[in-house]
Design a protein around this motif. Sequence first.
Motif, mmCIF file in Angstrom:
data_model
loop_
_atom_site.group_PDB
_atom_site.id
_atom_site.type_symbol
_atom_site.label_atom_id
_atom_site.label_comp_id
_atom_site.label_asym_id
_atom_site.label_seq_id
_atom_site.Cartn_x
_atom_site.Cartn_y
_atom_site.Cartn_z
ATOM 1 N N HIS A 1 0.827 -1.204 0.000
ATOM 2 C CA HIS A 1 0.000 0.000 0.000
ATOM 3 C C HIS A 1 0.868 1.263 0.000
ATOM 4 C CE1 HIS A 1 -4.178 -1.315 0.193
ATOM 5 N NE2 HIS A 1 -3.825 -2.285 1.030
ATOM 6 N N GLN A 2 0.311 2.313 -0.583
ATOM 7 C CA GLN A 2 1.017 3.586 -0.664
ATOM 8 C C GLN A 2 0.536 4.586 0.386
ATOM 9 O OE1 GLN A 2 3.609 3.718 -2.903
ATOM 10 N NE2 GLN A 2 2.991 1.575 -3.128
ATOM 11 N N ASP A 3 -0.452 4.189 1.183
ATOM 12 C CA ASP A 3 -0.952 5.067 2.239
ATOM 13 C C ASP A 3 -1.403 4.196 3.409
ATOM 14 O OD1 ASP A 3 -1.505 7.930 2.840
ATOM 15 O OD2 ASP A 3 -3.531 7.176 3.139
ATOM 16 N N ALA A 4 -1.813 4.851 4.480
ATOM 17 C CA ALA A 4 -2.226 4.122 5.684
ATOM 18 C C ALA A 4 -3.368 3.148 5.370
ATOM 19 C CB ALA A 4 -2.664 5.112 6.760
ATOM 20 N N ILE A 5 -3.240 1.923 5.868
ATOM 21 C CA ILE A 5 -4.296 0.918 5.699
ATOM 22 C C ILE A 5 -5.378 1.182 6.744
ATOM 23 C CG2 ILE A 5 -4.830 -1.544 5.681
ATOM 24 C CD1 ILE A 5 -1.907 -2.084 4.981
ATOM 25 N N THR A 6 -6.629 1.192 6.306
ATOM 26 C CA THR A 6 -7.733 1.557 7.201
ATOM 27 C C THR A 6 -8.626 0.382 7.589
ATOM 28 O OG1 THR A 6 -9.016 2.170 5.252
ATOM 29 C CG2 THR A 6 -7.818 3.928 6.381
ATOM 30 N N GLY A 7 -8.509 -0.742 6.903
ATOM 31 C CA GLY A 7 -9.364 -1.885 7.236
ATOM 32 C C GLY A 7 -8.795 -3.170 6.689
ATOM 33 N N LEU A 8 -9.184 -4.302 7.317
ATOM 34 C CA LEU A 8 -8.676 -5.625 6.923
ATOM 35 C C LEU A 8 -9.717 -6.679 7.270
ATOM 36 C CD1 LEU A 8 -5.153 -7.123 7.443
ATOM 37 C CD2 LEU A 8 -7.087 -8.292 8.468
ATOM 38 N N ASP A 9 -9.775 -7.743 6.447
ATOM 39 C CA ASP A 9 -10.679 -8.860 6.751
ATOM 40 C C ASP A 9 -10.139 -10.132 6.118
ATOM 41 O OD1 ASP A 9 -12.898 -10.010 7.956
ATOM 42 O OD2 ASP A 9 -14.167 -9.764 6.194
ATOM 43 N N SER A 10 -10.595 -11.290 6.655
ATOM 44 C CA SER A 10 -10.200 -12.590 6.107
ATOM 45 C C SER A 10 -11.263 -13.618 6.470
ATOM 46 C CB SER A 10 -8.835 -13.026 6.659
ATOM 47 O OG SER A 10 -8.937 -13.309 8.055
ATOM 48 N N LEU A 11 -11.228 -14.761 5.758
ATOM 49 C CA LEU A 11 -12.117 -15.890 6.066
ATOM 50 C C LEU A 11 -11.268 -17.148 6.197
ATOM 51 C CD1 LEU A 11 -15.255 -15.147 3.820
ATOM 52 C CD2 LEU A 11 -15.052 -14.945 6.294
ATOM 53 N N SER A 12 -11.600 -18.215 5.454
ATOM 54 C CA SER A 12 -10.915 -19.495 5.647
ATOM 55 C C SER A 12 -9.658 -19.642 4.807
ATOM 56 C CB SER A 12 -11.874 -20.651 5.322
ATOM 57 O OG SER A 12 -12.994 -20.611 6.175
ATOM 58 N N ARG A 13 -9.642 -19.043 3.648
ATOM 59 C CA ARG A 13 -8.470 -19.179 2.784
ATOM 60 C C ARG A 13 -7.270 -18.453 3.376
ATOM 61 N NH1 ARG A 13 -10.982 -18.039 -3.263
ATOM 62 N NH2 ARG A 13 -12.387 -19.850 -3.350
ATOM 63 N N GLU A 14 -6.102 -18.842 2.875
ATOM 64 C CA GLU A 14 -4.865 -18.221 3.355
ATOM 65 C C GLU A 14 -4.620 -16.917 2.585
ATOM 66 O OE1 GLU A 14 -0.327 -19.572 4.633
ATOM 67 O OE2 GLU A 14 -1.568 -20.865 3.369
ATOM 68 N N LEU A 15 -5.567 -15.992 2.766
ATOM 69 C CA LEU A 15 -5.441 -14.672 2.156
ATOM 70 C C LEU A 15 -6.236 -13.674 2.983
ATOM 71 C CD1 LEU A 15 -8.321 -13.917 0.586
ATOM 72 C CD2 LEU A 15 -7.416 -15.468 -1.123
ATOM 73 N N CYS A 16 -5.960 -12.416 2.791
ATOM 74 C CA CYS A 16 -6.726 -11.362 3.447
ATOM 75 C C CYS A 16 -6.911 -10.213 2.474
ATOM 76 C CB CYS A 16 -6.034 -10.897 4.730
ATOM 77 S SG CYS A 16 -4.423 -10.111 4.482
ATOM 78 N N VAL A 17 -7.883 -9.366 2.777
ATOM 79 C CA VAL A 17 -8.157 -8.203 1.925
ATOM 80 C C VAL A 17 -7.995 -6.947 2.777
ATOM 81 C CG1 VAL A 17 -9.681 -9.456 0.371
ATOM 82 C CG2 VAL A 17 -10.645 -8.357 2.390
ATOM 83 N N LEU B 1 -15.433 -9.087 3.813
ATOM 84 C CA LEU B 1 -15.673 -10.200 2.898
ATOM 85 C C LEU B 1 -17.095 -10.728 3.092
ATOM 86 C CD1 LEU B 1 -12.269 -12.075 3.142
ATOM 87 C CD2 LEU B 1 -13.304 -11.309 1.004
ATOM 88 N N ILE B 2 -17.797 -10.987 1.972
ATOM 89 C CA ILE B 2 -19.123 -11.605 2.023
ATOM 90 C C ILE B 2 -18.977 -13.121 1.982
ATOM 91 C CG2 ILE B 2 -21.386 -11.728 0.928
ATOM 92 C CD1 ILE B 2 -20.724 -9.016 -0.402
ATOM 93 N N ASN B 3 -18.160 -13.599 1.073
ATOM 94 C CA ASN B 3 -17.750 -15.004 1.031
ATOM 95 C C ASN B 3 -16.307 -15.019 0.526
ATOM 96 O OD1 ASN B 3 -17.925 -14.720 -1.816
ATOM 97 N ND2 ASN B 3 -20.036 -15.460 -1.822
ATOM 98 N N GLU B 4 -15.821 -16.189 0.139
ATOM 99 C CA GLU B 4 -14.402 -16.289 -0.215
ATOM 100 C C GLU B 4 -14.038 -15.524 -1.485
ATOM 101 O OE1 GLU B 4 -12.206 -17.420 1.645
ATOM 102 O OE2 GLU B 4 -13.079 -18.904 2.991
ATOM 103 N N GLU B 5 -15.019 -15.137 -2.284
ATOM 104 C CA GLU B 5 -14.698 -14.479 -3.549
ATOM 105 C C GLU B 5 -15.363 -13.124 -3.738
ATOM 106 O OE1 GLU B 5 -14.804 -16.701 -7.061
ATOM 107 O OE2 GLU B 5 -13.262 -18.109 -6.421
#
Length: 486
Positions: free
Chosen positions: A285-301, A335-339
């Motif tokens: 990211h090029q600026d401050a991150i303001t939010g994060l979420d994840s579910l079962s997969r080995e990834l986050c948004v 995240l609503i679901n994995e995709e």
Amino acid sequence: MSSTFFFKKKGNLKLAQKGKNTAALKRKVSDKIRAKKLISKFNEEISSDSETDGPIDPRDRQPHEDYEYDETPQEKKLRLAKLYLDQLKEQEEDKAEKDSFETDLVAGILQEEVLEQKGKLQRLVAKDLIPPDASEIRMLRGHKLPITCLVISPDEKYIYSAAKDCSIIKLYDWGRDVESGKKLHTVPGGRKGTQDRHVGHTAHILCMAISSDGKYLAAGDMNKLIMIWEPETCKHLYTFTGHKGPVSGLSFRRGTYDLYSASHDRSVKVWNVDENAYVETLFGHQDAITGLDSLSRELCVTAGGRDRSVRVWKIAEESQLVFHGHEGSIDCIQLINEEHMITGADDGSVSLWNVNKKRPLSTVKKAHGCHGDAGLQQPHWISSVAALQNSDTVASGASSGCSHNSTVQLWKCGQNYRGLEPLFTVPVSGFVNSLKFSSSGQFLVAGVGQEHRLGRWWRLKEAKNAVYIIPLKRKLPTPEETKTAE
């Protein structure tokens, strides 16, 4: 002579006796023969008379004679074997019917799991939701300063909230104490500069996360710290250090103790809470991150704030996907679901995304309307979003700007998440800084404060620093729907 005479006489008497017996026996035999002939003749006469009336039934010929059938061992075995085979056949038919029902049920569950893993599961819930009455919404207070974040325990019994007063409150037992609004436990905040001797946070808490089994509670603050707590007793376990800026986002990977954290230092870090270990750091990211979420997969948004980007981090591959769509600072993501995911920005827009597409599937601009004088109107900032997992129902909360008339808006996602339709709004007073659906979909919890969670651009004295519990009521099925279900 006399002896001879008597001897002969004796012999003649025996012969005479024998002759009489023979004659009597002959008479008896002849009588029996005659009787049989009479009976036979009588039966023939009856038979000849009855022939004209109809067929002869053997039971009518000899009505008083009982037949007894002696079953042989082989015949008995055969009969029992047939009975046993009939019972087995009946049991197999019942079992086949039961197995068919169970197979259909398991197939349905497995199909849902497969769709959930693929990120394509979309339960249709929104069509049945109706607005709650104002009297049904509970407002529960406890914090002195604005609430910034909250989480719901996996069993939905407890709500944990945190605020700018640096405190964490194990707020309410939904099953017992929600009516009275009783606080079950409070972790008090400390003053600035007392972090060396105070057990707890001494700066604004910006984010929280709870593990999927309820074993760990994590909270991040403005002091760059992540503190791990035991949710049951609110006992402090340990502290993670490493971020160089305020910790603004936390999420446990479902089914594990892997913790993802985001910060204003523009980095994402991975931790293993169960082993009290740091794993790795990701940059992009090029600026401050303001939010994060994840579910079962080995990834986050993550939401990148002023860099106006949404990023999907593939942890195992150490790679990231970059998405653009909003015109303002992206302040919240879920995240609503994995995709699929939903985001909100300070340009007043709400967007739906697919993690495999670089542009939003759908965007609603000025989702919560505008405020200000004519010609100088500005859209209400979207300060929080939430999603009922694997369903077509999402929610957004807005800042109230210069007015105290804020709202929580519920939305229905279109088919394949290509559209957003408004369902109804719930009025609240203040900044809606956090939103969470219960996993069962029975209620929605909103954390509201007098200020925005990330700053102090406005302060609304009329607002209450409180938790709002909004029941999600369903329509009663119509008689036609009931008959169809049956």
